[in-house]
Scaffold this active site. Structure first.
Site: not given
Ligand code: GCB
Length: 591
Positions: A154, A402, A456, A458, A495
Site C-alpha cells: 500500500d 503482514e 497491526n 484496525y 500499526e
Molecule cells: C497495513 C499495512 C500498511 C498499510 C496499512 C493501511 O496493515 O502494513 O502498509 O498502509 O495497513 O493503511 O491499510
C-alpha cells in the site's frame, strides 16, 4: 561495505545532480547517448518529478545517464563507484561496459571501476527496473504479457536512483569493512573491532574517541580495547563513540584510515518487558514511509531533520522503517538523535490474495506455493544487517510485514531466514514479524520463531468500522488470546489507525473526521494500559503518504497523524498529552 567518507587516505566525489532520463522504448546501446532524454534530479524518484502520468505509473525499464571528469592522477589510485540505493534493480554501465548489477531497492552496492575508467570524460549509465513480481521484495503479481501489475502493498512504487551516487578512491591497500563488536556490563566495555582489508599491510592501530573527540583508549592488532567508564547510548540521549582504524605498513606509513561511530547499549526481552540497558523501554512512535512531495522516496535530508524534531516534540521515542530499510543517512541521524529503530526488510506483501487492490487467488493457490521470494529475502536480510548491524538506534529486526504466517508452509519458509538473521547479529537483538489480522493467535504458525509479537490491527476501521465500542472489545479479546498462546513473549502494536481527511470535523465524530481519529486512538490507549505485557504503541502512520490510486485511497493513504506536508491533525494534542507524561508508569506497569 563501508559508508563512503573522505579521510586522510580516501577521496570522495559526489555524482549527485541533474541526470538525463528516459524510459526504455527500444534496445538501448549503453555506449550510445540517450536519444530523447529529459532531466531528473538524483537522488530522487523520477515519478515524483515528471508530469507524465502514464510514465509515472509505468513498470518496466528506465535509463539514467551522466558524465564525469576523471583526472589522470586519480587513475593511479583504486576507484570505486557506490550507489546508496536504486529501486528496484540496477545495471550499471561505464563507458559502454557493464560494471555491476544489483537486485533490491533499498540497500547500497558498489564495485571497483578501475578497468572501465579513463582519463577525461567518462560516460555513466544506469538501467533501472521497477518490475516487482512473485520473486521480489516487495511482492506483486505481474503479468509479463500484458504488463499489468497488482501490487501487494500500500505505497506508491516510486522508482529511481533514490540515494547518493559516489565515487571514492583509496590506496592499493584499503579497508573493505569495519564492524564494532563489544561486550558490556553497562560500566566496562570491551570493544572488538572486526575489520577486513584488501592488499598488503603490516598491522592495524585502533583508537576509541569519545563524543568530544578525546582519546579514550588505543590498541594495536588484538590488544584489548577497554572503555572503563562507559557512557551509554540511551533512548533520547544518542551518545556516540568513534572507532578509528589505521592500517599501517612495516615502516609505520599509513595505508588506510577510516572512522566509524558506534554506541554502547544492551537490548533484552523478557516475557513482560523490552529492556534497553536493563531498563524497561516502552515504544512510543509510528510506522513511517520515505515519502514526500517532489522527492518521492529520494533522500531528503531536511525532511529527516524535521521529522526527528517533530517526533521529539511529541514525546515519541521510536519508529519502524516500514516497509524497507531507510537511508544510511537516516539511520546515522537516528543514532545521534537517540531515536529507537525497528529495522525492517522489504518483505511486504508476502501474502497472496490479500492486498488493498484485491487480488483473487486461483483454486489451490496459497502464498507459499506461489511465491519464490526466499533467495531475495535472504539477500535483503544479509544486506540490511551488514549495513545496519552497528547502529545503536536499531534495537530489533523485523523480517516481514503482514505475511501469510497462518498458511501452511509459513514455518518452513521463515525458520531458515530467522536462523540466518540470528547468525548475523553479534548483539543478539530480538527478531520480530509484523502480524496481520488473518494470522490470528489461533491460526498462527510462525510466532515460535520470534521474540516479540508485533500486531497491526484496525478494529474500528477495516473491522467494526465506525463502532469503537465493539472494536475495543475485539481488541481486548485478541490481546488475551495472543498472551495465552505465547505467554513468554511481550506484545506491541506496530500499526493501528484510521484514514482522516485533514480539516474534516463532524459533530458526531464520524469516520474520516479528525474527531474520529482522536477517539480511535483514545480507545486503543485505554485498552493497552490494562495489560502489563504490552511494550509499545506505534501508530499508523506518522504522515499521509502517496499510494497507487484505488477506491479506498483518496489522494493517498490518509492515516497520518500529520498531513504529507507535516501539518498536524487534531490527534497530535492527545499524543503530546499522553507521551510527554507518565512514561515511567507505562514502562513499569509490572508491579
Ligand atoms: C497495513 C499495512 C500498511 C498499510 C496499512 C493501511 O496493515 O502494513 O502498509 O498502509 O495497513 O493503511 O491499510
Amino acid at each position: 561495505m563501508l559508508y563512503p567518507k573522505m579521510t586522510a587516505t580516501r577521496t570522495l566525489t559526489t555524482l549527485d545532480g541533474m541526470w538525463q532520463f528516459q524510459p526504455e522504448k527500444h534496445v538501448q546501446d549503453p555506449a550510445e547517448p540517450l536519444d530523447n532524454p529529459t532531466w531528473v534530479a538524483v537522488p530522487g524518484s523520477f515519478n515524483s518529478q515528471l508530469l507524465d502520468e502514464e510514465l509515472n505509473n509505468s513498470v518496466g525499464y528506465f535509463w539514467y545517464a551522466t558524465t564525469f571528469q576523471m583526472p589522470l592522477e586519480q587513475l593511479k589510485r583504486k576507484n570505486f563507484l557506490r550507489f546508496g540505493s536504486v529501486s528496484h534493480q540496477a545495471e550499471v554501465y561505464l563507458n559502454g561496459r557493464l560494471v555491476m548489477k544489483h537486485v533490491g531497492g533499498f540497500t547500497p552496492f558498489e564495485a571497483n571501476i578501475d578497468k572501465y575508467l579513463k582519463e577525461g570524460t567518462n560516460d555513466l549509465k544506469v538501467r533501472v527496473c521497477n518490475i516487482l513480481d512473485d520473486t521480489t521484495l516487495p511482492s506483486a503479481k505481474y503479468d509479463r504479457e500484458s504488463g499489468k501489475i497488482t501490487y501487494r502493498f500500500d505505497f506508491f512504487n516510486f522508482t529511481g536512483i533514490h540515494r547518493p551516487v559516489r565515487l571514492y578512491s583509496t590506496n592499493e591497500t584499503y579497508l573493505t569493512s569495519v564492524h564494532v563488536n563489544y561486550q558490556t556490563d553497562l560500566k566496562q566495555t570491551v570493544v572488538t573491532p572486526q575489520v577486513k582489508i584488501n592488499g598488503a599491510y603490516d598491522h592495524c592501530e585502533y583508537a576509541i574517541l569519545d563524543q568530544n573527540g578525546k582519546t579514550v583508549v588505543k590498541a594495536k592488532d588484538d590488544e584489548k580495547l577497554l572503555i572503563s567508564d562507559t557512557h551509554l547510548w540511551q533512548p533520547n540521549h544518542g551518545y556516540l563513540y568513534q572507532l578509528v582504524v589505521d592500517v599501517m605498513d612495516e615502516e609505520g606509513k599509513l595505508l588506510d584510515t577510516y572512522t566509524k561511530e558506534f554506541g554502547v547499549r544492551t537490548v533484552k526481552v523478557t516475557n513482560n518487558q523490552f529492556l534497553i540497558n536493563d531498563k524497561p523501554f516502552y515504544f512510543q512512535g509510528f510506522g513511517k514511509h520515505e515519502d514526500f512531495f517532489a522527492s518521492g522516496k529520494g533522500l531528503n535530508m531536511p525532511l529527516i531533520t524535521l521529522d526527528h524534531q517533530i517526533l521529539k516534540s511529541l514525546g515519541a521515542n521510536s519508529y519502524r522503517t516500514s516497509h524497507y530499510p531507510y537511508s544510511e543517512e537516516q539511520m546515522q541521524q537516528a543514532d545521534r538523535d537517540g531515536i529507537v529503530i525497528i529495522d525492517e526488510v522489504p518483505a511486504v506483501g508476502l501474502f497472496v490474495g490479500f492486498n488493498v487492490n484485491v487480488e483473487i487467488p486461483q483454486k489451490g493457490q496459497t502464498t507459499w506455493n506461489t511465491l519464490k521470494t526466499a533467495a531475495n529475502h535472504e539477500l535483503a536480510i544479509k544486506e540490511m544487517m551488514e549495513r545496519d548491524v552497528d547502529h545503536p538506534a536499531v534495537v530489533m529486526w523485523s523480517l516481514a510485514n503482514e505475511t501469510a504466517g497462518h498458511e501452511d508452509g509459513a514455518h518452513d519458509y521463515y525458520a531458515p531466514l530467522v536462523q540466518l538473521a540470528r547468525s548475523l547479529d553479534p548483539q543478539h537483538r530480538p527478531m520480530t514479524w509484523i502480524d496481520i489480522v488473518m494470522d490470528s493467535a489461533e491460526k498462527d504458525q510462525i510466532g515460535d520463531l520470534f521474540d516479540v509479537i508485533c500486531l497491526n490491527r484496525y478494529y474500528g476501521w477495516y473491522v467494526a468500522h465506525g463502532d469503537l465500542t465493539t472494536a475495543g472489545k475485539m481488541l481486548t479479546a485478541e490481546i488475551k488470546k495472543w498472551r495465552e498462546r505465547y505467554p513468554e513473549k511481550p506484545i506491541m502494536f506496530t500499526e493501528f489507525g484510521a484514514d482522516t481527511v485533514p480539516g474534516m470535523h463532524t459533530i458526531n465524530h464520524s469516520p474520516y473526521s479528525e474527531e474520529y481519529q482522536t477517539d480511535f486512538y483514545q480507545m486503543y490507549f485505554e485498552v493497552f494500559d490494562q495489560f502489563d505485557y504490552i511494550v509499545g504503541e506505534q501508530l499508523w502512520a506518522f504522515a499521509d503518504f502517496q499510494t497507487s490510486n484505488s477506491m479506498i485511497r483518496v489522494d493517498g493513504n490518509l492515516k497520518g497523524v500529520f498531513t504529507r506536508d507535516r501539518r498536524p491533525k487534531q490527534v497530535v494534542g492527545l499524543l503530546k498529552q499522553r507521551w510527554l507524561h507518565n512514561y515511567d508508569d507505562r514502562c513499569h506497569k509490572v508491579k
